[in-house]
Each structure stands twice: as structure tokens, then as C-alpha cells.
Design an enzyme around this catalytic site. Structure first.
Site, short mmCIF file in Angstrom:
data_model
loop_
_atom_site.label_atom_id
_atom_site.label_comp_id
_atom_site.label_asym_id
_atom_site.label_seq_id
_atom_site.Cartn_x
_atom_site.Cartn_y
_atom_site.Cartn_z
N ASN A 1 0.85 -1.19 0.00
CA ASN A 1 0.00 0.00 0.00
C ASN A 1 0.89 1.24 0.00
OD1 ASN A 1 -1.58 2.25 1.02
ND2 ASN A 1 -3.15 0.77 1.55
N ARG B 1 2.51 19.09 1.29
CA ARG B 1 2.91 20.33 0.60
C ARG B 1 2.12 20.55 -0.69
NH1 ARG B 1 7.97 22.50 2.15
NH2 ARG B 1 8.15 22.19 4.40
N HIS C 1 -5.89 3.46 -1.64
CA HIS C 1 -7.24 3.82 -1.17
C HIS C 1 -7.55 5.20 -1.69
CE1 HIS C 1 -10.11 4.36 2.55
NE2 HIS C 1 -10.72 4.59 1.39
N ARG D 1 -9.78 7.88 -1.32
CA ARG D 1 -10.79 8.33 -0.37
C ARG D 1 -11.65 9.42 -0.99
NH1 ARG D 1 -9.53 6.88 5.25
NH2 ARG D 1 -11.14 8.42 5.75
N HIS E 1 -4.98 11.66 0.33
CA HIS E 1 -3.65 11.22 -0.08
C HIS E 1 -3.64 10.81 -1.56
CE1 HIS E 1 -5.51 7.46 1.17
NE2 HIS E 1 -5.27 7.64 2.46
N GLU F 1 -8.86 0.26 -3.02
CA GLU F 1 -9.74 0.36 -1.87
C GLU F 1 -10.62 1.59 -2.04
OE1 GLU F 1 -7.23 -1.61 1.82
OE2 GLU F 1 -7.21 0.56 1.58
N THR G 1 -6.96 6.91 9.81
CA THR G 1 -6.86 5.78 8.89
C THR G 1 -8.08 4.91 9.11
OG1 THR G 1 -5.41 3.98 8.10
CG2 THR G 1 -5.54 4.34 10.49
N HIS H 1 -3.77 -4.32 7.83
CA HIS H 1 -3.90 -3.19 8.74
C HIS H 1 -3.04 -3.40 9.99
CE1 HIS H 1 -5.90 0.67 9.29
NE2 HIS H 1 -5.77 0.44 10.59
N GLY H 2 -2.02 -2.57 10.11
CA GLY H 2 -1.16 -2.59 11.29
C GLY H 2 -0.10 -3.66 11.30
N HIS I 1 1.99 1.12 5.92
CA HIS I 1 2.61 2.10 6.82
C HIS I 1 3.97 1.66 7.32
CE1 HIS I 1 3.21 4.48 10.52
NE2 HIS I 1 2.58 5.43 9.85
#
Length: 241
Positions: A7, A18, A43, A45, A50, A70, A100, A191-192, A214
């Protein structure tokens, strides 16, 4: 053997701080492929915090592996996905105030809506997935929707405050994997997950993909994107099939 899907959302997060052009998540995705990633996930959104529409288009045009998108189950996102034709669409819950994705999609009680929502994707050969908790009711509902995959949310496991809770969450995920497979669903985890806690799933059969972002981006700040991806690929490649 499970594979790694990277991801690159948080490369875009840094860029959008920025509102500039770098770092470029598309370039990061290409580096991830070269380092052994078997797919890229983004993803898009609704608030475009992002990943941007242009990123999705460029990734779809240039990736050599697979693009997983996603998105929330909205009319706008359905139109974008049908136009871009990613290899997989993963429906996720979305709240504007969250940092998130905080939990799994509630599928039980929405089966009819979701069946109709994913039908156009199946008609043109796009695989579908639901990001859900490892809850038996949600897994059974996902099977009734008719998606090809589920991605089980590993965030509660990753954030567990102690060993006992971590074991409880892991056991629930492992049970969820087993149930999903008996219902004919392919199972991804995400996730995580990081370079340490992923070993808790080393010997668990039936995992198709690990979706990790991440922790890879965090390591990449210090080591470079290619080495960070390669380190994770090397870990997953040691897992049994």
C-alpha cells in the site's frame, strides 16, 4: 505461499502535506514491484487526502503486477473503478474524521445493497473484496454478497495492549480465515502489520495476501523504498504455502 501487496497511500500522504509532486506514489509503486511486491494497493478516499484520481490512472496504465483499489461503496467510486478497471476492488468503511481506516465494513444487514453494488465489477472480470472484522456474522454475510475475497482487519491484533489480548485477537483472525475458506472465500490480511508481528501468522494456512503499507513506508524513510519492500518480501517468502 502468501504474497505481499504494498500500500503506497502514505507516500501520497507525505506529498499532499505540501500539495506538491513528490514523493510520487507511482514511482514508489514501481520500486516496490522491482523489489518483489506482487501487487500495489491504494485507497482513493472521498476527501482525496492522499491518493488522487491521477495516481490511480497512472498506476493502472503502468504497473506490471496488479492494482487493488480500496474505496467506499459510493456511486462516484463505482464509476471510477469501472472506468479504471483495477484488478481488484476492496470496499472499506470511511469516515472523514479518521486518521486511517479504523475497523471493518458492516456487511450484515447490507447484503442486498452490496450484491447489487459489486455485480457490475464481476460482469467485467474485476475481483471483489470486503474489508471486514474477523467476525463470523460478517464473514457469512460477505459470502452471501458473492465477493471473491475478504480482507480481515488485523488492526485490533496489531494494537493489542498486552499479550493476552493479542493472542485473543490472533485466534479470532485464524478462526475467521478457516470459516471464510470453508465458505469459498479467498482471504487477505491487512492493517497494522509490520516486520515483527507478521510472524504471528507464519504458520497459518490459507492466507493469499498480506496488505502492508505504513510499516514499509516508515522503514523506507530510513533505508530506501526498495530495501524496505525487499525486507518484507524476504520475510513472507519464508512462510510455508
Amino acid at each position: 505461499m502468501p504474497i505481499l501487496v504494498v500500500n503506497v497511500d502514505h507516500v501520497a500522504t507525505l506529498r499532499q502535506q505540501r500539495l506538491g509532486i513528490e514523493p510520487d506514489p507511482v514511482t514508489a509503486a514501481h520500486m516496490a514491484e522491482l523489489a518483489g511486491a506482487r501487487g500495489i494497493i491504494v485507497h482513493l478516499r472521498e476527501d482525496r487526502r492522499h491518493i488522487q484520481d491521477r495516481d490511480v490512472s497512472l498506476l493502472r496504465q503502468t504497473l506490471k503486477t496488479r492494482l487493488h483499489l480500496e474505496m467506499a461503496a459510493t456511486e462516484e467510486m463505482q464509476g471510477i473503478a469501472l472506468a479504471e478497471k483495477p484488478h481488484m476492488v476492496c470496499l472499506v468503511p470511511e469516515k472523514r474524521e479518521e486518521l486511517t481506516t479504523e475497523g471493518g465494513l458492516v456487511v450484515a444487514g447490507r447484503v442486498d445493497f452490496l450484491q447489487a453494488y459489486v455485480k457490475p465489477f464481476h460482469e467485467i472480470g474485476i475481483a471483489t473484496s470486503l474489508f471486514i472484522e474477523a467476525d463470523p456474522d460478517q464473514i457469512r454475510a460477505a459470502a452471501r454478497v458473492g465477493v471473491t475475497h475478504v480482507e480481515l482487519h488485523t488492526g485490533h491484533f496489531a494494537d493489542a495492549p498486552d499479550a493476552a489480548e493479542r493472542k485473543r485477537q490472533r485466534d479470532a483472525i485464524v478462526a475467521g480465515i478457516g470459516l471464510a475458506r470453508t465458505l469459498g472465500l479467498k482471504v487477505n490480511l491487512g492493517h497494522g502489520l509490520n516486520y515483527d508481528n507478521i510472524f504471528d501468522f507464519e504458520a497459518v494456512p490459507g492466507i493469499c495476501e498480506f496488505s502492508i503499507g505504513h510499516s514499509i513506508v516508515s522503514r523506507a524513510v530510513l533505508t530506501g523504498f526498495g530495501p524496505a519492500v525487499r525486507d518484507m518480501v524476504d520475510i513472507i517468502n519464508r512462510f510455508p504455502g
